[in-house]
Design an enzyme around this catalytic site. Sequence first.
Site, PDB file in Angstrom:
ATOM      1  N   GLY A 154     -59.916  23.878 116.791  1.00 60.57           N
ATOM      2  CA  GLY A 154     -60.871  23.205 115.928  1.00 60.57           C
ATOM      3  C   GLY A 154     -60.391  21.809 115.563  1.00 60.57           C
ATOM      4  N   CYS A 155     -61.308  21.016 115.019  1.00 62.46           N
ATOM      5  CA  CYS A 155     -60.982  19.628 114.687  1.00 62.46           C
ATOM      6  C   CYS A 155     -60.012  19.541 113.510  1.00 62.46           C
ATOM      7  CB  CYS A 155     -62.258  18.842 114.399  1.00 62.46           C
ATOM      8  SG  CYS A 155     -63.379  19.623 113.214  1.00 62.46           S
ATOM      9  N   TYR A 156     -60.307  20.230 112.417  1.00 60.64           N
ATOM     10  CA  TYR A 156     -59.381  20.228 111.281  1.00 60.64           C
ATOM     11  C   TYR A 156     -58.013  20.806 111.668  1.00 60.64           C
ATOM     12  CZ  TYR A 156     -63.091  19.075 107.871  1.00 60.64           C
ATOM     13  OH  TYR A 156     -64.094  18.464 107.144  1.00 60.64           O
ATOM     14  N   SER A 159     -55.797  18.256 113.421  1.00 62.33           N
ATOM     15  CA  SER A 159     -55.299  17.177 112.561  1.00 62.33           C
ATOM     16  C   SER A 159     -54.238  17.660 111.582  1.00 62.33           C
ATOM     17  CB  SER A 159     -56.459  16.527 111.791  1.00 62.33           C
ATOM     18  OG  SER A 159     -56.920  17.362 110.742  1.00 62.33           O
ATOM     19  N   GLU A 315     -57.875  11.400 113.552  1.00 61.97           N
ATOM     20  CA  GLU A 315     -58.354  11.690 114.900  1.00 61.97           C
ATOM     21  C   GLU A 315     -59.874  11.587 114.903  1.00 61.97           C
ATOM     22  OE1 GLU A 315     -57.277  15.806 115.536  1.00 61.97           O
ATOM     23  OE2 GLU A 315     -59.114  16.508 114.569  1.00 61.97           O
TER      24      GLU A 315
END
Length: 345
Positions: A154-156, A159, A315
């Site tokens: 996932g994106c979170y 990061s 990001e």
Amino acid sequence: MKRVKIAVIGASGYTGLELLRLLLTHPHAELVCVTSRQNAGRKIGELFPRFTGAESADLKFIDPEPEAIAATGAEVAFLALPHGVAAGYASSLLEKGLRIIDLSADFRLEDPEVYKEFYGDDHPAPELLKEAVYGLPEVRRDAIPSARLIAAPGCYPTSISLPLIPLLREKLIDPSSIVTCSMSGVSGAGKKADLSLLFCECNESARAYGVPKHRHLSEIEQELGKAAGEKVVMSFTPHLIPVHNGICTTTSAKLTGTPEEVNAALETAYADEHFVRLLGKGGCADTKNVTGTNFIDIGWEYDERTGRVLLLSAEDNLGKGAGGQAVQNFNILCGFSETAGLQNF
């Protein structure tokens, strides 16, 4: 070099659009299949005029039926579908011999009970969970080339995990003290009709959401626990900010090592990683420097007053947090240069 035939399942959403942007010009990818129930019969260039003139701009969207997808000759399928939906396609397409890069949450978690806790339903294909490889290249690179099923992070989690993992491995922070706040662009919610995501609701505004137990927390704690060698329970608060894309994350934790060791751990882990750019002590990552790319920028600082280390990352949630990282996985899976199709600044 032979080009690999590619299918993008769910190609009309924001993540699907990012995948198309990258794959249409990828030197080793041949796009042979794009699916969308709503847009079946329309050409890529018709739905997305920005791609007019691209080699596959005349390729038509088809209904996402596994038999029709396999009939196109696709060898690798990217699944840009909601959680709970992707698993069924993964199962069917694996049976037909395709390799899968799934951008949903369906195969990121190893424990089906954790999936049920955070996503509210029984896992639709629990028999595949042990086979799936968590596709964080900088951490799981060796497992990717032999995988049939890759779960793109996932994106979170990307990061948050990349800055923390080296410090947890080296026992430089107290795992029980981790607190993270992230800010994300509105595209992270996907392309859907939702009052809270309308321009007038988001513009000139910022708000927390998904508290206190955002779904990505399950994935973050799983991967951090592996790095720490113990169970990790942490605080994570995501925020929606009025930009299209980009994630800015600030994480703090009680430092048990020294500031010099923090810098050394990050350098050891990522000095040779093309897509991780280390900003060093005092470096504050900025989303404007990573949007439209597959880079994650990581800086850090030490707060002497509290004895806490601050990890600062940025990001593109559609890039390194989704489509870009999926293509990075594709490159590793197929033995191409890891930067192929991703050399954009």
